[in-house]
Design a protein around this motif. Structure first.
Motif, PDB file in Angstrom:
ATOM      1  N   GLU A  24      -8.088  47.423  32.517  1.00  0.00           N
ATOM      2  CA  GLU A  24      -7.721  48.566  31.690  1.00  0.00           C
ATOM      3  C   GLU A  24      -8.553  49.779  32.103  1.00  0.00           C
ATOM      4  O   GLU A  24      -9.761  49.683  32.283  1.00  0.00           O
ATOM      5  CB  GLU A  24      -7.998  48.231  30.228  1.00  0.00           C
ATOM      6  N   THR A  25      -7.892  50.898  32.313  1.00  0.00           N
ATOM      7  CA  THR A  25      -8.561  52.170  32.573  1.00  0.00           C
ATOM      8  C   THR A  25      -8.161  53.116  31.434  1.00  0.00           C
ATOM      9  O   THR A  25      -7.290  52.772  30.631  1.00  0.00           O
ATOM     10  CB  THR A  25      -8.138  52.774  33.928  1.00  0.00           C
ATOM     11  N   PRO A  26      -8.751  54.287  31.357  1.00  0.00           N
ATOM     12  CA  PRO A  26      -8.358  55.217  30.283  1.00  0.00           C
ATOM     13  C   PRO A  26      -6.884  55.627  30.326  1.00  0.00           C
ATOM     14  O   PRO A  26      -6.298  55.944  29.292  1.00  0.00           O
ATOM     15  CB  PRO A  26      -9.257  56.429  30.518  1.00  0.00           C
ATOM     16  N   ASP A  27      -6.275  55.596  31.511  1.00  0.00           N
ATOM     17  CA  ASP A  27      -4.898  56.093  31.646  1.00  0.00           C
ATOM     18  C   ASP A  27      -3.839  55.020  31.849  1.00  0.00           C
ATOM     19  O   ASP A  27      -2.656  55.283  31.641  1.00  0.00           O
ATOM     20  CB  ASP A  27      -4.825  57.066  32.827  1.00  0.00           C
ATOM     21  N   TYR A  28      -4.221  53.827  32.292  1.00  0.00           N
ATOM     22  CA  TYR A  28      -3.218  52.809  32.597  1.00  0.00           C
ATOM     23  C   TYR A  28      -3.855  51.428  32.631  1.00  0.00           C
ATOM     24  O   TYR A  28      -5.074  51.282  32.589  1.00  0.00           O
ATOM     25  CB  TYR A  28      -2.530  53.101  33.939  1.00  0.00           C
ATOM     26  N   ILE A  29      -2.988  50.427  32.722  1.00  0.00           N
ATOM     27  CA  ILE A  29      -3.419  49.047  32.928  1.00  0.00           C
ATOM     28  C   ILE A  29      -2.976  48.656  34.320  1.00  0.00           C
ATOM     29  O   ILE A  29      -1.797  48.789  34.669  1.00  0.00           O
ATOM     30  CB  ILE A  29      -2.814  48.104  31.876  1.00  0.00           C
ATOM     31  N   GLU A  30      -3.909  48.181  35.114  1.00  0.00           N
ATOM     32  CA  GLU A  30      -3.608  47.778  36.488  1.00  0.00           C
ATOM     33  C   GLU A  30      -3.440  46.262  36.542  1.00  0.00           C
ATOM     34  O   GLU A  30      -4.285  45.518  36.059  1.00  0.00           O
ATOM     35  CB  GLU A  30      -4.742  48.200  37.406  1.00  0.00           C
ATOM     36  N   ILE A  31      -2.325  45.832  37.120  1.00  0.00           N
ATOM     37  CA  ILE A  31      -2.049  44.414  37.316  1.00  0.00           C
ATOM     38  C   ILE A  31      -1.945  44.183  38.812  1.00  0.00           C
ATOM     39  O   ILE A  31      -1.077  44.751  39.476  1.00  0.00           O
ATOM     40  CB  ILE A  31      -0.751  43.979  36.610  1.00  0.00           C
ATOM     41  N   GLY A  32      -2.829  43.353  39.343  1.00  0.00           N
ATOM     42  CA  GLY A  32      -2.865  43.095  40.778  1.00  0.00           C
ATOM     43  C   GLY A  32      -1.690  42.271  41.262  1.00  0.00           C
ATOM     44  O   GLY A  32      -1.072  41.512  40.505  1.00  0.00           O
ATOM     45  N   ALA A  33      -1.403  42.393  42.528  1.00  0.00           N
ATOM     46  CA  ALA A  33      -0.256  41.727  43.142  1.00  0.00           C
ATOM     47  C   ALA A  33      -0.358  40.209  43.135  1.00  0.00           C
ATOM     48  O   ALA A  33       0.650  39.521  43.181  1.00  0.00           O
ATOM     49  CB  ALA A  33      -0.088  42.220  44.585  1.00  0.00           C
ATOM     50  N   MET A  34      -1.575  39.666  43.075  1.00  0.00           N
ATOM     51  CA  MET A  34      -1.765  38.211  43.100  1.00  0.00           C
ATOM     52  C   MET A  34      -2.035  37.648  41.700  1.00  0.00           C
ATOM     53  O   MET A  34      -2.430  36.490  41.564  1.00  0.00           O
ATOM     54  CB  MET A  34      -2.913  37.849  44.041  1.00  0.00           C
ATOM     55  N   THR A  35      -1.814  38.422  40.671  1.00  0.00           N
ATOM     56  CA  THR A  35      -2.014  37.957  39.301  1.00  0.00           C
ATOM     57  C   THR A  35      -0.980  36.893  38.985  1.00  0.00           C
ATOM     58  O   THR A  35       0.209  37.072  39.232  1.00  0.00           O
ATOM     59  CB  THR A  35      -1.895  39.135  38.315  1.00  0.00           C
ATOM     60  N   THR A  36      -1.425  35.782  38.438  1.00  0.00           N
ATOM     61  CA  THR A  36      -0.512  34.672  38.146  1.00  0.00           C
ATOM     62  C   THR A  36       0.217  34.908  36.821  1.00  0.00           C
ATOM     63  O   THR A  36      -0.206  35.711  35.986  1.00  0.00           O
ATOM     64  CB  THR A  36      -1.278  33.342  38.052  1.00  0.00           C
ATOM     65  N   LEU A  37       1.292  34.166  36.636  1.00  0.00           N
ATOM     66  CA  LEU A  37       2.012  34.234  35.373  1.00  0.00           C
ATOM     67  C   LEU A  37       1.116  33.757  34.236  1.00  0.00           C
ATOM     68  O   LEU A  37       1.174  34.289  33.126  1.00  0.00           O
ATOM     69  CB  LEU A  37       3.281  33.393  35.445  1.00  0.00           C
ATOM     70  N   ARG A  38       0.276  32.775  34.510  1.00  0.00           N
ATOM     71  CA  ARG A  38      -0.664  32.298  33.494  1.00  0.00           C
ATOM     72  C   ARG A  38      -1.638  33.412  33.095  1.00  0.00           C
ATOM     73  O   ARG A  38      -1.948  33.572  31.916  1.00  0.00           O
ATOM     74  CB  ARG A  38      -1.427  31.080  34.017  1.00  0.00           C
ATOM     75  N   ASP A  39      -2.107  34.189  34.067  1.00  0.00           N
ATOM     76  CA  ASP A  39      -2.985  35.316  33.755  1.00  0.00           C
ATOM     77  C   ASP A  39      -2.280  36.322  32.843  1.00  0.00           C
ATOM     78  O   ASP A  39      -2.886  36.856  31.915  1.00  0.00           O
ATOM     79  CB  ASP A  39      -3.449  36.028  35.027  1.00  0.00           C
ATOM     80  N   LEU A  40      -1.011  36.591  33.109  1.00  0.00           N
ATOM     81  CA  LEU A  40      -0.240  37.497  32.254  1.00  0.00           C
ATOM     82  C   LEU A  40      -0.096  36.929  30.847  1.00  0.00           C
ATOM     83  O   LEU A  40      -0.175  37.653  29.862  1.00  0.00           O
ATOM     84  CB  LEU A  40       1.158  37.738  32.836  1.00  0.00           C
ATOM     85  N   GLU A  41       0.090  35.630  30.786  1.00  0.00           N
ATOM     86  CA  GLU A  41       0.312  34.969  29.501  1.00  0.00           C
ATOM     87  C   GLU A  41      -0.918  35.037  28.597  1.00  0.00           C
ATOM     88  O   GLU A  41      -0.791  35.242  27.390  1.00  0.00           O
ATOM     89  CB  GLU A  41       0.703  33.513  29.734  1.00  0.00           C
ATOM     90  N   VAL A  42      -2.099  34.884  29.146  1.00  0.00           N
ATOM     91  CA  VAL A  42      -3.306  34.771  28.315  1.00  0.00           C
ATOM     92  C   VAL A  42      -4.173  36.030  28.306  1.00  0.00           C
ATOM     93  O   VAL A  42      -5.229  36.036  27.676  1.00  0.00           O
ATOM     94  CB  VAL A  42      -4.157  33.552  28.747  1.00  0.00           C
ATOM     95  N   SER A  43      -3.763  37.093  28.954  1.00  0.00           N
ATOM     96  CA  SER A  43      -4.582  38.300  29.047  1.00  0.00           C
ATOM     97  C   SER A  43      -4.791  38.966  27.687  1.00  0.00           C
ATOM     98  O   SER A  43      -3.832  39.398  27.040  1.00  0.00           O
ATOM     99  CB  SER A  43      -3.928  39.313  29.986  1.00  0.00           C
ATOM    100  N   PRO A  44      -6.054  39.099  27.246  1.00  0.00           N
ATOM    101  CA  PRO A  44      -6.304  39.798  25.988  1.00  0.00           C
ATOM    102  C   PRO A  44      -5.928  41.282  26.058  1.00  0.00           C
ATOM    103  O   PRO A  44      -5.506  41.869  25.061  1.00  0.00           O
ATOM    104  CB  PRO A  44      -7.806  39.635  25.756  1.00  0.00           C
ATOM    105  N   ILE A  45      -6.050  41.870  27.224  1.00  0.00           N
ATOM    106  CA  ILE A  45      -5.695  43.291  27.385  1.00  0.00           C
ATOM    107  C   ILE A  45      -4.202  43.492  27.163  1.00  0.00           C
ATOM    108  O   ILE A  45      -3.782  44.362  26.389  1.00  0.00           O
ATOM    109  CB  ILE A  45      -6.091  43.798  28.790  1.00  0.00           C
TER     110      ILE A  45
END
Length: 75
Positions: free
Chosen positions: A35-56
């Motif tokens: 998380e940055t002040p202007d946007y949320i960055e999601i990396g290209a190698m982020t897993t579906l599990r990471d998306l599922e459990v991300s508190p951000i």
């Protein structure tokens, strides 16, 4: 002409096409959710599990992403 850009090794196992050169991106730290002040960055190698459990992501999107990926096999 014979170069191919793919994501994930499952495509290599499912197909019969021979690919001569592959580039491994796993050591580039592209599996991030920041998380940055202007946007949320999601990396290209982020897993579906990471998306599922991300508190951000859950904080801002009211569990929309976890609900979107929860029924995908392997999450």
């Amino acid at each position: 002409k014979n170069n191919v850009v793919i994501g994930g090794s499952a495509f290599l196992r499912m197909g019969t096409k021979r690919i001569g050169t592959g580039i491994d991106l796993s050591n580039l730290n592209l599996n991030l959710i920041e998380e940055t002040p202007d946007y949320i960055e999601i990396g290209a190698m982020t897993t579906l599990r990471d998306l599922e459990v991300s508190p951000i992501l859950n904080k801002y999107f009211d569990r929309v992403l976890p609900n979107a990926v929860r029924d995908i096999i392997g999450v």
